[in-house]
Scaffold this motif. Structure first.
Motif, PDB file in Angstrom:
ATOM      1  N   LEU A  66       0.842  -1.204   0.000  1.00  0.00           N
ATOM      2  CA  LEU A  66       0.000   0.000   0.000  1.00  0.00           C
ATOM      3  C   LEU A  66       0.879   1.256   0.000  1.00  0.00           C
ATOM      4  CD1 LEU A  66      -2.729  -1.061   2.597  1.00  0.00           C
ATOM      5  CD2 LEU A  66      -2.913  -1.070   0.100  1.00  0.00           C
ATOM      6  N   THR A  67       1.974   1.177   0.733  1.00  0.00           N
ATOM      7  CA  THR A  67       2.931   2.284   0.781  1.00  0.00           C
ATOM      8  C   THR A  67       3.837   2.272  -0.443  1.00  0.00           C
ATOM      9  OG1 THR A  67       2.938   2.383   3.200  1.00  0.00           O
ATOM     10  CG2 THR A  67       4.887   3.247   2.074  1.00  0.00           C
ATOM     11  N   ALA A  68       4.254   1.093  -0.859  1.00  0.00           N
ATOM     12  CA  ALA A  68       5.177   0.971  -1.993  1.00  0.00           C
ATOM     13  C   ALA A  68       4.553   1.408  -3.309  1.00  0.00           C
ATOM     14  CB  ALA A  68       5.676  -0.473  -2.098  1.00  0.00           C
ATOM     15  N   GLY A  69       3.201   1.384  -3.377  1.00  0.00           N
ATOM     16  CA  GLY A  69       2.526   1.759  -4.618  1.00  0.00           C
ATOM     17  C   GLY A  69       2.465   0.617  -5.612  1.00  0.00           C
ATOM     18  N   TYR A  70       2.220  -0.585  -5.099  1.00  0.00           N
ATOM     19  CA  TYR A  70       2.146  -1.776  -5.950  1.00  0.00           C
ATOM     20  C   TYR A  70       1.150  -1.581  -7.097  1.00  0.00           C
ATOM     21  CZ  TYR A  70       1.133  -6.551  -7.443  1.00  0.00           C
ATOM     22  OH  TYR A  70       0.934  -7.679  -8.195  1.00  0.00           O
ATOM     23  N   GLY A  71       1.577  -1.989  -8.303  1.00  0.00           N
ATOM     24  CA  GLY A  71       0.705  -1.951  -9.475  1.00  0.00           C
ATOM     25  C   GLY A  71       0.659  -0.618 -10.191  1.00  0.00           C
ATOM     26  N   LEU A  72       1.274   0.410  -9.621  1.00  0.00           N
ATOM     27  CA  LEU A  72       1.291   1.719 -10.267  1.00  0.00           C
ATOM     28  C   LEU A  72       2.489   1.809 -11.211  1.00  0.00           C
ATOM     29  CD1 LEU A  72       0.547   3.983  -7.154  1.00  0.00           C
ATOM     30  CD2 LEU A  72      -1.098   3.105  -8.828  1.00  0.00           C
ATOM     31  N   ASP A  73       2.318   2.523 -12.302  1.00  0.00           N
ATOM     32  CA  ASP A  73       3.414   2.665 -13.261  1.00  0.00           C
ATOM     33  C   ASP A  73       4.522   3.556 -12.721  1.00  0.00           C
ATOM     34  OD1 ASP A  73       2.158   1.057 -15.141  1.00  0.00           O
ATOM     35  OD2 ASP A  73       1.074   2.745 -16.043  1.00  0.00           O
ATOM     36  N   ASP A  74       4.168   4.459 -11.842  1.00  0.00           N
ATOM     37  CA  ASP A  74       5.133   5.429 -11.332  1.00  0.00           C
ATOM     38  C   ASP A  74       5.006   5.511  -9.814  1.00  0.00           C
ATOM     39  OD1 ASP A  74       6.789   7.551 -10.764  1.00  0.00           O
ATOM     40  OD2 ASP A  74       5.976   8.875 -12.318  1.00  0.00           O
ATOM     41  N   ILE A  75       6.114   5.306  -9.120  1.00  0.00           N
ATOM     42  CA  ILE A  75       6.101   5.367  -7.654  1.00  0.00           C
ATOM     43  C   ILE A  75       5.709   6.755  -7.156  1.00  0.00           C
ATOM     44  CG2 ILE A  75       8.532   6.034  -7.391  1.00  0.00           C
ATOM     45  CD1 ILE A  75       8.642   4.153  -4.956  1.00  0.00           C
ATOM     46  N   ASN A  76       5.838   7.753  -8.026  1.00  0.00           N
ATOM     47  CA  ASN A  76       5.449   9.113  -7.650  1.00  0.00           C
ATOM     48  C   ASN A  76       3.936   9.276  -7.520  1.00  0.00           C
ATOM     49  OD1 ASN A  76       8.057  10.287  -7.477  1.00  0.00           O
ATOM     50  ND2 ASN A  76       8.156  10.377  -9.697  1.00  0.00           N
ATOM     51  N   ASP A  77       3.193   8.206  -7.846  1.00  0.00           N
ATOM     52  CA  ASP A  77       1.742   8.238  -7.664  1.00  0.00           C
ATOM     53  C   ASP A  77       1.327   7.604  -6.343  1.00  0.00           C
ATOM     54  OD1 ASP A  77       1.110   9.485 -10.113  1.00  0.00           O
ATOM     55  OD2 ASP A  77       1.346   7.597 -11.192  1.00  0.00           O
ATOM     56  N   ALA A  78       2.285   7.014  -5.623  1.00  0.00           N
ATOM     57  CA  ALA A  78       1.986   6.412  -4.325  1.00  0.00           C
ATOM     58  C   ALA A  78       1.824   7.520  -3.284  1.00  0.00           C
ATOM     59  CB  ALA A  78       3.097   5.449  -3.913  1.00  0.00           C
ATOM     60  N   TYR A  79       1.099   7.231  -2.219  1.00  0.00           N
ATOM     61  CA  TYR A  79       0.750   8.289  -1.266  1.00  0.00           C
ATOM     62  C   TYR A  79       1.945   8.996  -0.631  1.00  0.00           C
ATOM     63  CZ  TYR A  79       1.488   5.563   3.071  1.00  0.00           C
ATOM     64  OH  TYR A  79       2.034   4.865   4.114  1.00  0.00           O
ATOM     65  N   ALA A  93       9.630  22.177   5.182  1.00  0.00           N
ATOM     66  CA  ALA A  93      10.923  21.544   4.877  1.00  0.00           C
ATOM     67  C   ALA A  93      10.987  20.104   5.389  1.00  0.00           C
ATOM     68  CB  ALA A  93      12.055  22.372   5.478  1.00  0.00           C
ATOM     69  N   TYR A  94      10.340  19.225   4.659  1.00  0.00           N
ATOM     70  CA  TYR A  94      10.353  17.807   4.992  1.00  0.00           C
ATOM     71  C   TYR A  94      10.675  16.988   3.744  1.00  0.00           C
ATOM     72  CZ  TYR A  94       8.188  18.490   9.587  1.00  0.00           C
ATOM     73  OH  TYR A  94       7.942  18.842  10.889  1.00  0.00           O
ATOM     74  N   THR A  95      11.422  15.910   3.950  1.00  0.00           N
ATOM     75  CA  THR A  95      11.683  14.945   2.887  1.00  0.00           C
ATOM     76  C   THR A  95      10.978  13.645   3.244  1.00  0.00           C
ATOM     77  OG1 THR A  95      13.845  15.890   2.344  1.00  0.00           O
ATOM     78  CG2 THR A  95      13.448  13.614   1.675  1.00  0.00           C
ATOM     79  N   VAL A  96      10.125  13.171   2.340  1.00  0.00           N
ATOM     80  CA  VAL A  96       9.377  11.936   2.582  1.00  0.00           C
ATOM     81  C   VAL A  96      10.097  10.776   1.902  1.00  0.00           C
ATOM     82  CG1 VAL A  96       7.160  10.751   2.343  1.00  0.00           C
ATOM     83  CG2 VAL A  96       7.222  13.241   2.645  1.00  0.00           C
ATOM     84  N   ILE A  97      10.375   9.740   2.673  1.00  0.00           N
ATOM     85  CA  ILE A  97      11.044   8.550   2.147  1.00  0.00           C
ATOM     86  C   ILE A  97      10.041   7.399   2.092  1.00  0.00           C
ATOM     87  CG2 ILE A  97      12.856   6.835   2.541  1.00  0.00           C
ATOM     88  CD1 ILE A  97      14.439   9.017   3.963  1.00  0.00           C
ATOM     89  N   ASN A  98       9.938   6.794   0.915  1.00  0.00           N
ATOM     90  CA  ASN A  98       9.053   5.643   0.747  1.00  0.00           C
ATOM     91  C   ASN A  98       9.837   4.376   1.053  1.00  0.00           C
ATOM     92  OD1 ASN A  98       7.437   3.515  -0.166  1.00  0.00           O
ATOM     93  ND2 ASN A  98       6.548   4.725  -1.816  1.00  0.00           N
ATOM     94  N   SER A  99       9.539   3.782   2.209  1.00  0.00           N
ATOM     95  CA  SER A  99      10.192   2.537   2.601  1.00  0.00           C
ATOM     96  C   SER A  99       9.172   1.407   2.642  1.00  0.00           C
ATOM     97  CB  SER A  99      10.868   2.702   3.969  1.00  0.00           C
ATOM     98  OG  SER A  99      11.654   1.568   4.288  1.00  0.00           O
ATOM     99  N   GLY A 100       8.319   1.409   1.608  1.00  0.00           N
ATOM    100  CA  GLY A 100       7.332   0.344   1.492  1.00  0.00           C
ATOM    101  C   GLY A 100       7.896  -0.841   0.725  1.00  0.00           C
ATOM    102  N   LEU A 101       7.475  -2.027   1.093  1.00  0.00           N
ATOM    103  CA  LEU A 101       7.948  -3.251   0.435  1.00  0.00           C
ATOM    104  C   LEU A 101       6.754  -4.166   0.204  1.00  0.00           C
ATOM    105  CD1 LEU A 101      10.407  -4.908  -0.534  1.00  0.00           C
ATOM    106  CD2 LEU A 101      10.565  -5.848   1.779  1.00  0.00           C
TER     107      LEU A 101
END
Length: 239
Positions: A66-79, A93-101
């Motif tokens: 759900l975090t990793a953005g499974y099935g999406l063509d672009d990870i930039n579309d994940a939440y 000033a925040y950097t968001v890191i996607n650590s979904g697996l």
């Protein structure tokens, strides 16, 4: 006469040499000044970059597909990426890191948490448990694994804000199991004094047009709603 011309020639040559030397000296002085100015400018820029990096905080989204953005063509579309865009638009000033697996269980999350925490984390969003429920993992195991992850984050940095994402299961898992599963998240949030997202998939779960063909993973539009659900809690932390 020859002696006079020779003497005059030497005087002119000597004068020219002095002039040339003086010109070179000035030139070297200018080059040194320019180099010093360049070095100062470079130092200012580097100091500015360092200051920006120091001021920028990190939000780490630790979860499954759900975090990793499974099935999406672009990870930039994940939440997580949608959250990043929102933070940027607000000048925060925040950097968001996607650590979904994809496929991650609470046991898997527990085993990789130490590696993930090698970086500085200011806000930790914990989104795990759905795969445990779908696989029928004993609920005590799910609860204990989530608690272990929370403990690891707190041990690494007691100042890290932890946000726990609540999850629910489809009705085919049986009423007793799904009720106890659902209660794991508010119980842990209360016990550990965590911020709680009541249900990450609110307004998305079970709605065909907001999910991919498997009926489980959100579409691009569904991910935007997930970002809204997270933001309802996250905004109180970052502002």
């Amino acid at each position: 006469m020859v002696s006079y011309l020779y003497t005059r020639y030497n005087w002119i040559s000597l004068k020219f040499c002095y002039f040339l030397f003086f010109s070179l000296l000035l030139s070297c002085g200018e080059n040194t000044t320019k180099k010093e100015e360049t070095n100062i400018d470079s130092s200012i820029e580097n100091s500015s970059d360092s200051a920006k990096n120091t001021l920028t905080k990190t939000i780490l989204c630790f979860g499954d597909s759900l975090t990793a953005g499974y099935g999406l063509d672009d990870i930039n579309d994940a939440y997580p990426a949608v959250l990043q865009n929102r933070l940027d638009s607000l000048g925060l000033a925040y950097t968001v890191i996607n650590s979904g697996l994809s496929g991650e269980t609470t046991a898997g999350g527990k085993s990789r948490i130490s590696w993930v925490l090698n970086q500085k984390v200011d806000v930790f969003i914990l989104e795990l448990g759905a795969n445990d429920g779908l696989r029928g993992v004993p609920l005590t195991e799910t609860r204990n694994n989530l608690q272990s992850i929370i403990d690891a984050v707190r041990k690494k940095n007691s100042e890290t804000t932890i946000i726990l994402a609540g999850m629910q299961l489809p009705p085919n898992m049986g009423p007793e199991y799904i009720t106890e599963f659902r209660n794991i998240f508010p119980d842990l949030a209360q016990k550990n004094k965590l911020a709680l997202i009541p249900f990450l998939l609110k307004d998305v779960g079970g709605i065909p047009e907001l999910n991919q063909a498997d009926g489980i993973h959100p579409t691009i539009e569904g991910q935007k709603i997930l970002a809204d659900n997270v933001w309802e809690v996250l905004k109180t932390v970052v502002k």
